[in-house]
Design a protein around this motif. Structure first.
Motif, PDB file in Angstrom:
ATOM      1  N   SER A 116       0.797  -1.237   0.000  1.00  0.00           N
ATOM      2  CA  SER A 116       0.000   0.000   0.000  1.00  0.00           C
ATOM      3  C   SER A 116       0.823   1.278   0.000  1.00  0.00           C
ATOM      4  N   SER A 117       2.118   1.166  -0.285  1.00  0.00           N
ATOM      5  CA  SER A 117       2.890   2.405  -0.314  1.00  0.00           C
ATOM      6  C   SER A 117       2.846   3.005  -1.719  1.00  0.00           C
ATOM      7  N   ARG A 118       3.527   4.118  -1.912  1.00  0.00           N
ATOM      8  CA  ARG A 118       3.663   4.717  -3.243  1.00  0.00           C
ATOM      9  C   ARG A 118       5.152   4.739  -3.578  1.00  0.00           C
ATOM     10  N   PRO A 119       5.480   4.699  -4.871  1.00  0.00           N
ATOM     11  CA  PRO A 119       6.899   4.751  -5.225  1.00  0.00           C
ATOM     12  C   PRO A 119       7.500   6.090  -4.808  1.00  0.00           C
ATOM     13  N   PHE A 120       8.685   6.043  -4.252  1.00  0.00           N
ATOM     14  CA  PHE A 120       9.364   7.296  -3.911  1.00  0.00           C
ATOM     15  C   PHE A 120      10.154   7.741  -5.136  1.00  0.00           C
ATOM     16  N   LEU A 392      -3.494   3.941  -9.723  1.00  0.00           N
ATOM     17  CA  LEU A 392      -2.315   4.717  -9.313  1.00  0.00           C
ATOM     18  C   LEU A 392      -1.262   3.723  -8.873  1.00  0.00           C
ATOM     19  N   ARG A 393      -0.009   4.072  -9.063  1.00  0.00           N
ATOM     20  CA  ARG A 393       1.071   3.124  -8.755  1.00  0.00           C
ATOM     21  C   ARG A 393       1.163   2.885  -7.247  1.00  0.00           C
ATOM     22  N   HIS A 394       1.235   1.634  -6.861  1.00  0.00           N
ATOM     23  CA  HIS A 394       1.528   1.271  -5.471  1.00  0.00           C
ATOM     24  C   HIS A 394       3.017   0.924  -5.394  1.00  0.00           C
ATOM     25  N   ALA A 395       3.513   0.687  -4.160  1.00  0.00           N
ATOM     26  CA  ALA A 395       4.895   0.204  -4.005  1.00  0.00           C
ATOM     27  C   ALA A 395       4.943  -0.724  -2.797  1.00  0.00           C
TER      28      ALA A 395
END
Ligand code: HEM
Length: 531
Positions: A116-120, A392-395
């Motif tokens: 559930s994160s987003r790419p940094f 949307l992109r997750h990471a």
């Protein structure tokens, strides 16, 4: 090929031999620095493979294959060869692409703690300062649960059908009057509708007509493409973060100047409406808005917000237009397209409306539960053309293993929502618009496309209740008052709206290039708009 702006001067700048040499040397240093990575990869002990994907090139991986437009179609096509979970390597970064409901549910939902994160991105998140926006915020950031709580509570069904009801009803009325005056102007009217709702709900701000001249709308619309330009181009600083210390004046530091220019644009669209809302509330407390709700204490006096709470309010309010305006208007555009060429569907909705609501008043939120056919039509339209087809992109926040494949920490995870909602095993004959698939006994077995269309896990769209309510009110009232038909050519022949149709590319897609006509169902019905 993807642009490499770090190695290109700004347009119009003279190409000096020294800067050329410096650029060449930066590129060589950057490539040399990749050597230890390659050696390490050759020598490291064998581990599980990454999911399959198109063949890679030495060093650059799949860089040459990354689709620039309508990625959702390309990934769906690749999935026929490589399966429902694929991987791409872009230089040293892994991107996982998911194209099936099962994999999306297994990973993005069941393992939401990892996915559930987003790419940094050094360029977008840090140098352009966007790491505070929810769309970039890492799930490990202590603000993440606070942002989510604020947005989910602020945009829930109770808010959409309660305190924001007058906002939505007023916007629907204005939209319908605009359609009655000039249906050809539907795109501008839709932008006015969904952009107006977003700014009114976020800040209590009334957009000025014509919407394209409104100061805040211009500010936000002009920022379109800013975030993608920082992540879709390849900047060496993403691979060699020490480059971020190179000062902006340094001849090869074009990326610093590029990020600084984009930061100004991204900051303005959050800071300026925030300053307006604060000033406006101090002198003129208006009706309910997301901003006023947090700004005032229960007794109506300004809440003494800490610096951190004020920043959280600013960044979450700033997400409402960005998240809600184009997505809602995309869904509505698809419905206008599909309704204008499906007279039988329209007639059935109108019959349902007439029996539940009658012909003497506008449809309202209380009617929604009694209109199952209309609900099926809206659901099917959003399945047929999901507004955010790539999501949307997750990471990932840690290494993981799935079905024998290795998924590394910090991998970018993209879910092709369009591929899922066009999976013929889940939705037979998926290219046919067929609302009946959601009705009757068999409809109960049908997987709900809203499980995918609004995203996944801890990142699922917090604006869903508001979006559903806005779309319902617009379409129900449109068909209570008007009938849509395809436009006609000079010889009076109907123009098939599907011929020559195109879809906008980007995070939000939208049907483009079709026309339709509206005819009031009766003078009395039209008069309700003025009541
Ligand atoms: C038909 C309309 C809409 C669709 C199809 C849609 C779809 C989506 C999708 C696919 C995501 C990404 C979820 C993920 O990462 O897994 C998202 C995120 C988001 N949406 Fe929506 N959306 C819609 C309307 C709205 C509205 C009306 C608002 C606000 C008023 C909104 C606010 C947001 C926000 C703030 C996020 C970011 C959540 C996060 O990063 O945690 N959206 N939306």
């Amino acid at each position: 090929m993807i642009n490499l702006p770090t190695s290109s001067p700004p347009p119009g700048s003279p190409s000096l031999p020294l800067s050329v040499m410096l650029r060449a040397s930066t590129t060589s240093i950057a490539l040399l620095a990749l050597v230890p990575v390659v050696v390490w990869r050759l020598l490291k002990p064998k581990q599980l493979p990454l999911p399959p994907g198109p063949p890679r090139r030495f060093l650059t991986g799949n860089l040459h294959q990354v689709p620039k437009v309508k990625q959702w179609l390309v990934y769906a096509d690749w999935a026929k060869t490589y399966g429902p979970i694929m991987s791409l390597k872009i230089l040293n970064r892994t991107t996982i692409i998911i194209t099936s409901a099962k994999v999306a549910t297994d990973l993005l939902e069941a393992r939401a703690n990892i996915y559930s994160s987003r790419p940094f991105s050094w360029m977008l998140s840090r140098l352009a300062g966007n790491e505070n926006a929810i769309f970039s915020l890492l799930s490990t950031d202590s603000r993440f649960p606070k942002y989510r709580r604020m947005l989910v509570a602020g945009l829930n069904k109770r808010a959409a059908t309660g305190k924001y009801r007058p906002v939505l009803e007023g916007a629907v009325r204005r939209f319908l009057k605009g359609i009655a005056a000039n249906a050809d102007d539907y795109l501008t009217l839709l932008n006015s509708f969904s952009g107006g709702i977003s700014l009114k709900i976020a800040y209590g701000y009334d957009v000025q007509e014509p919407i394209e001249n409104d100061y805040f709308v211009k500010l936000i619309e002009n920022a379109e493409g800013t975030a993608p330009s920082l992540v879709q181009n390849i900047f060496f600083v993403e691979f060699f973060p020490w480059l971020r210390f190179v000062p902006a004046w340094f001849p090869t530091a074009y990326f610093q100047r590029f990020a600084a220019a984009k930061k100004k644009i991204l900051d303005a669209m959050v800071y300026e409406p925030n300053a307006w809302a604060k000033k406006n509330l101090e002198t003129n407390p208006t009706e309910a808005s997301y901003y006023s709700e947090h700004y005032f204490a229960e007794d109506g006096t300004p809440a003494n917000l800490s610096k951190e709470d004020a920043a959280n309010l600013m960044w979450t309010a700033g997400a409402i237009y960005t998240g809600g305006a184009h997505t809602t208007s995309s869904g509505l555009t698809t419905l206008l397209l599909l309704l204008s060429c499906n007279p039988a569907v329209q007639a059935r909705i109108q019959a349902e409306l007439d029996s539940v609501v009658g012909s003497e008043r506008l449809v309202n939120s209380d009617d929604r539960a009694s209109l199952p056919y209309l609900a099926a039509v809206i659901k099917e339209a959003l399945r047929w053309a999901p507004p955010a087809p790539n999501g949307l992109r997750h990471a990932t926040t840690q290494d993981d293993i799935y079905e024998g494949y290795f998924i590394p920490k910090h991998a970018i995870v993209m879910c092709d929502i369009w591929a899922i909602t066009h999976d013929p095993e889940m939705y037979p004959d998926p290219f046919t618009f067929n609302p009946d698939r959601f009705l009757g006994e068999s409809g109960k077995q049908q997987r709900d496309p809203y499980d995918f269309v609004f995203g996944f896990g801890r990142r699922v769209c917090p604006g869903r209740p508001l979006a559903e309510e806005s779309i319902f009110l617009t379409i129900s009232n449109l068909l209570a008052i008007f009938t849509l038909t395809p436009a006609v050519d000079e010889d009076g022949r109907e123009i098939d709206p599907m011929v020559g149709l195109d879809w906008r590319t980007g995070f939000v897609t939208q049907a483009q290039g079709f026309k339709f006509c509206v005819t009031p169902r009766s003078a009395d019905r039209l008069a309700i708009l003025e009541a």
